[in-house]
Design a protein around this motif. Structure first.
Motif, PDB file in Angstrom:
ATOM      1  N   LEU A 173      -4.610   4.451  23.121  1.00 35.78           N
ATOM      2  CA  LEU A 173      -4.244   5.870  23.091  1.00 35.78           C
ATOM      3  C   LEU A 173      -5.451   6.781  23.292  1.00 35.78           C
ATOM      4  N   GLN A 174      -6.618   6.306  22.872  1.00 37.40           N
ATOM      5  CA  GLN A 174      -7.784   7.181  23.035  1.00 37.40           C
ATOM      6  C   GLN A 174      -8.191   7.279  24.504  1.00 37.40           C
ATOM      7  N   GLN A 175      -7.949   6.225  25.277  1.00 37.80           N
ATOM      8  CA  GLN A 175      -8.182   6.327  26.731  1.00 37.80           C
ATOM      9  C   GLN A 175      -7.185   7.284  27.374  1.00 37.80           C
ATOM     10  N   LEU A 176      -5.927   7.181  26.938  1.00 37.25           N
ATOM     11  CA  LEU A 176      -4.916   8.102  27.451  1.00 37.25           C
ATOM     12  C   LEU A 176      -5.315   9.543  27.124  1.00 37.25           C
ATOM     13  N   ALA A 177      -5.756   9.759  25.890  1.00 37.26           N
ATOM     14  CA  ALA A 177      -6.187  11.101  25.475  1.00 37.26           C
ATOM     15  C   ALA A 177      -7.387  11.565  26.287  1.00 37.26           C
ATOM     16  N   SER A 178      -8.297  10.631  26.614  1.00 35.72           N
ATOM     17  CA  SER A 178      -9.465  11.002  27.414  1.00 35.72           C
ATOM     18  C   SER A 178      -9.062  11.506  28.791  1.00 35.72           C
ATOM     19  N   GLY A 179      -8.098  10.837  29.403  1.00 31.97           N
ATOM     20  CA  GLY A 179      -7.623  11.278  30.712  1.00 31.97           C
ATOM     21  C   GLY A 179      -6.968  12.644  30.629  1.00 31.97           C
ATOM     22  N   LEU A 180      -6.147  12.833  29.618  1.00 29.70           N
ATOM     23  CA  LEU A 180      -5.520  14.146  29.412  1.00 29.70           C
ATOM     24  C   LEU A 180      -6.596  15.218  29.197  1.00 29.70           C
ATOM     25  N   ALA A 181      -7.585  14.879  28.371  1.00 29.74           N
ATOM     26  CA  ALA A 181      -8.629  15.857  28.045  1.00 29.74           C
ATOM     27  C   ALA A 181      -9.470  16.193  29.273  1.00 29.74           C
ATOM     28  N   GLU A 182      -9.741  15.187  30.096  1.00 32.53           N
ATOM     29  CA  GLU A 182     -10.532  15.428  31.308  1.00 32.53           C
ATOM     30  C   GLU A 182      -9.814  16.412  32.240  1.00 32.53           C
ATOM     31  N   ALA A 183      -8.505  16.200  32.409  1.00 37.10           N
ATOM     32  CA  ALA A 183      -7.732  17.113  33.252  1.00 37.10           C
ATOM     33  C   ALA A 183      -7.628  18.484  32.592  1.00 37.10           C
ATOM     34  N   SER A 184      -7.495  18.490  31.281  1.00 35.39           N
ATOM     35  CA  SER A 184      -7.430  19.748  30.541  1.00 35.39           C
ATOM     36  C   SER A 184      -8.678  20.584  30.808  1.00 35.39           C
ATOM     37  N   GLU A 185      -9.830  19.921  30.791  1.00 36.72           N
ATOM     38  CA  GLU A 185     -11.090  20.616  31.046  1.00 36.72           C
ATOM     39  C   GLU A 185     -11.157  21.099  32.493  1.00 36.72           C
ATOM     40  N   ALA A 186     -10.754  20.218  33.398  1.00 34.12           N
ATOM     41  CA  ALA A 186     -10.836  20.562  34.822  1.00 34.12           C
ATOM     42  C   ALA A 186      -9.911  21.729  35.166  1.00 34.12           C
ATOM     43  N   CYS A 187      -8.806  21.850  34.464  1.00 37.23           N
ATOM     44  CA  CYS A 187      -7.812  22.899  34.754  1.00 37.23           C
ATOM     45  C   CYS A 187      -7.964  24.104  33.861  1.00 37.23           C
ATOM     46  N   ASP A 188      -8.899  24.049  32.913  1.00 32.85           N
ATOM     47  CA  ASP A 188      -9.082  25.196  32.033  1.00 32.85           C
ATOM     48  C   ASP A 188      -7.803  25.453  31.224  1.00 32.85           C
ATOM     49  N   CYS A 189      -7.222  24.402  30.685  1.00 35.50           N
ATOM     50  CA  CYS A 189      -5.941  24.502  29.991  1.00 35.50           C
ATOM     51  C   CYS A 189      -6.006  23.643  28.726  1.00 35.50           C
ATOM     52  N   VAL A 190      -5.960  24.289  27.582  1.00 34.20           N
ATOM     53  CA  VAL A 190      -6.171  23.587  26.308  1.00 34.20           C
ATOM     54  C   VAL A 190      -4.884  22.905  25.840  1.00 34.20           C
ATOM     55  N   ILE A 191      -4.989  21.648  25.415  1.00 30.91           N
ATOM     56  CA  ILE A 191      -3.841  20.930  24.833  1.00 30.91           C
ATOM     57  C   ILE A 191      -3.772  21.272  23.344  1.00 30.91           C
ATOM     58  N   VAL A 192      -2.692  21.913  22.935  1.00 28.04           N
ATOM     59  CA  VAL A 192      -2.598  22.446  21.566  1.00 28.04           C
ATOM     60  C   VAL A 192      -1.551  21.742  20.710  1.00 28.04           C
ATOM     61  N   GLY A 193      -0.896  20.732  21.234  1.00 27.61           N
ATOM     62  CA  GLY A 193       0.095  20.023  20.429  1.00 27.61           C
ATOM     63  C   GLY A 193       0.712  18.900  21.223  1.00 27.61           C
ATOM     64  N   GLY A 194       1.662  18.203  20.583  1.00 23.50           N
ATOM     65  CA  GLY A 194       2.309  17.105  21.278  1.00 23.50           C
ATOM     66  C   GLY A 194       3.094  16.249  20.311  1.00 23.50           C
ATOM     67  N   ASP A 195       3.489  15.088  20.782  1.00 28.86           N
ATOM     68  CA  ASP A 195       4.203  14.141  19.936  1.00 28.86           C
ATOM     69  C   ASP A 195       3.845  12.740  20.428  1.00 28.86           C
ATOM     70  N   LEU A 196       4.090  11.752  19.586  1.00 27.81           N
ATOM     71  CA  LEU A 196       3.691  10.376  19.886  1.00 27.81           C
ATOM     72  C   LEU A 196       4.760   9.445  19.365  1.00 27.81           C
ATOM     73  N   SER A 197       5.120   8.444  20.174  1.00 25.94           N
ATOM     74  CA  SER A 197       6.101   7.459  19.732  1.00 25.94           C
ATOM     75  C   SER A 197       5.831   6.125  20.388  1.00 25.94           C
ATOM     76  N   GLY A 198       6.283   5.062  19.744  1.00 27.34           N
ATOM     77  CA  GLY A 198       6.307   3.770  20.404  1.00 27.34           C
ATOM     78  C   GLY A 198       7.409   3.725  21.447  1.00 27.34           C
ATOM     79  N   GLY A 199       7.376   2.686  22.284  1.00 30.68           N
ATOM     80  CA  GLY A 199       8.401   2.523  23.304  1.00 30.68           C
ATOM     81  C   GLY A 199       7.998   1.399  24.235  1.00 30.68           C
ATOM     82  N   PRO A 200       8.917   0.974  25.118  1.00 29.81           N
ATOM     83  CA  PRO A 200       8.655  -0.214  25.938  1.00 29.81           C
ATOM     84  C   PRO A 200       7.701   0.023  27.108  1.00 29.81           C
ATOM     85  N   VAL A 201       7.597   1.260  27.593  1.00 28.67           N
ATOM     86  CA  VAL A 201       6.673   1.576  28.693  1.00 28.67           C
ATOM     87  C   VAL A 201       5.991   2.898  28.381  1.00 28.67           C
TER      88      VAL A 201
END
Lengths: 343, 343
Positions: A123-151
């Motif tokens: 999940l921290q790699q996934l977050a890193s990718g999100l954060a990298e795009a967030s920085e590149a787009c000048d758009c702050v991630i301020v919330g979300g949700d997380l769940s298990g699942g098959p894919v």
């Protein structure tokens, strides 16, 4: 995000035209529900845009006009984790959603990121990718949700606004007029060609077609893994009097079809700019390039504005015609459809 | 939505405390990315609330304070399609997201709904459930996305604002003070008991425990399938001077733990209101009731305001103490934890 990338492993079950029909029927149902809340006047209310454009425009209550957009990235439908990293998936989910705002000439401001993931996903790699795009787009991630699942499923929702400058409305799909010129913001086919190369490498097949220098190969792979939302290009086009725009997610042929239907016009293409190493087929139907297609009555003004802003020059591809349903490439009917199903 | 409902079919892989740790680590990464955009001053900026409350509060640019929230509903993690309909899934996904705004004392305004579904799922039924909740919550669905995938995933993002009335800020988890009274907006355990009954029916087992009239059974099943976001209760509490609130998604014990940690206080419960047909265990740990827990220095004022507004009277459950980490029920330590894993 509409283009299934799963290739010969089986394409997504909802790819193809059914998706658009289903969305339309669902949209009708949602608007009927809205009628209970807003019993009088047109729906959407004046100043708002609901289902059917790249992003929704909301202007309710005392608030200024804001934009909302969301996109899904689903493992084995949109991404293949043998061909890209978990970081790429996070990056892409954020970037393709922001691209919807770019297509409206708007800027993203804040985002929510919801993640479904099997236990073996970092999940921290996934977050890193999100954060990298967030920085590149000048758009702050301020919330979300997380769940298990098959894919892995990543759903990003973006909140944004029209940026600085004179008070022009958002760039809609529906604004194109006969006689407008059409251009794209860059050469196409990179994502599809990059996907093809990655699959050839996976299966130890030699890359087909012409010999390419390593830098060109890398560029194609990067176009697939790390698309860029064309935020500056969208905003400058809006401020320089563009009439309509859409981002290329499904493929040029399919996306100009959406624009033409929304505007009630036809389209005649005289050129398709193909990125080095891709085919014209990939440029027309590959999708996921996230360049913008823009219509304008004054192409010179946009060229000048792009030059002043230090952007790549817009690439002319054709014009808007007064014959609804007409879709022509170099004088021949353009085959309908979007996705390439047979990598 | 955090509570896995998959019972003996195997609980979701990311349930339990790991989820909160993972979210915290991801949030840290997102804030680090935000620092690039907002190089000076506190993060979040004054007037904003990011990851860690029920909804995010955004106050950027020239816009008034708005709220953003998102929740996921995942098949076999949060819902079991043998126990509820596809319509229920759509309804629930919308309602539980709106509940996050209720917990802030805010109103929803517009929503985006993204859907992943296998081909055998009736999308129009899913849309009907979403639309029904949209109508009930006075929140229009203005966009979304659709994709194929192996299980149903519905991700709803809601955009809202503080409603009418004097300019008080949103109700945060962090506002509780020692000496505040705690109440809930209704009796608890209904969703967990309804889930238990549905599973007993599925396996042709007789319902355990006391005999219940059919109307009470129906009420429990409805509590599981069709929760209601307590929008009026949240708004009236905010306007009547409440200090903090949270919605009960994980379970009373778990959710008051979140509130206590955010506020740096302890909590002493003297009563747990249990809905007819549920157990105290289900009321404490079952979750998904979507009633609100509210802290207030002036319980009389809130009771009066609820009466004036025609709402059910708030149910006192205990008070806020000055001992961080203290969690007490009738003088005994309250076992930590949330989910019931052993239906």
């Amino acid at each position: 995000v509409h283009r299934p990338n799963s290739g010969d492993e089986g394409t997504g079950p909802r790819d193809g035209i059914d998706e658009f029909d289903a969305i339309e029927a669902m949209g009708t149902r949602f608007v009927a529900a809205a009628r209970a809340r807003l019993p009088e006047g047109p729906l959407p209310p004046v100043g708002e845009v609901w289902i059917g454009d790249d992003a929704a425009v909301v202007a309710s209550g005392t608030h200024a006009q804001v934009l909302l957009a969301t996109d899904l990235v689903v493992q084995d439908v949109h991404v293949d984790l043998r061909l890209c990293s978990v970081e790429d998936v996070g990056y892409k989910a954020m970037m393709v959603t922001v691209s919807d705002l770019a297509a409206m000439g708007a800027r993203p401001d804040r985002a929510l990121a919801s993640i479904v993931a099997p236990p073996d996903i970092d999940l921290q790699q996934l977050a890193s990718g999100l954060a990298e795009a967030s920085e590149a787009c000048d758009c702050v991630i301020v919330g979300g949700d997380l769940s298990g699942g098959p894919v892995v499923v990543v759903s990003v929702a973006v909140y944004g606004a029209l940026g600085v400058g004179p008070a022009t409305g958002p760039l809609l799909r529906s604004g194109a007029e006969p006689g407008d010129r059409l251009f794209v913001t860059g050469p196409l086919g990179g994502s599809a060609a990059g996907f093809r190369l990655l699959r050839q490498r996976l299966h130890d097949r030699p890359p087909g077609g012409q010999e390419l220098p390593p830098s060109a190969l890398d560029r194609l792979v990067l176009a697939h893994r790390r698309p860029r939302a064309r935020l500056d290009e969208g905003e400058v086009a809006r401020l320089a009097g563009a009439s309509a725009a859409i981002d290329i997610s499904d493929g040029l042929a399919s996306d100009i079809g959406h624009l033409a239907r929304s505007s009630g016009v036809g389209i005649s293409l005289d050129a398709v700019p193909v990125i080095e190493g891709a085919t014209e087929e990939e440029a027309l139907h590959g999708g996921e390039d996230y360049e913008l297609v823009v219509a304008t009555p004054d192409p010179r003004r946009i060229s000048d504005a792009y030059r002043s802003a230090g952007l790549r020059p817009p690439v002319p591809i054709g014009w808007v015609t007064g014959t609804p349903g007409e879709m022509v490439l170099r004088g021949e009917p353009l085959p309908p459809g979007g996705w390439i199903h047979r990598f």
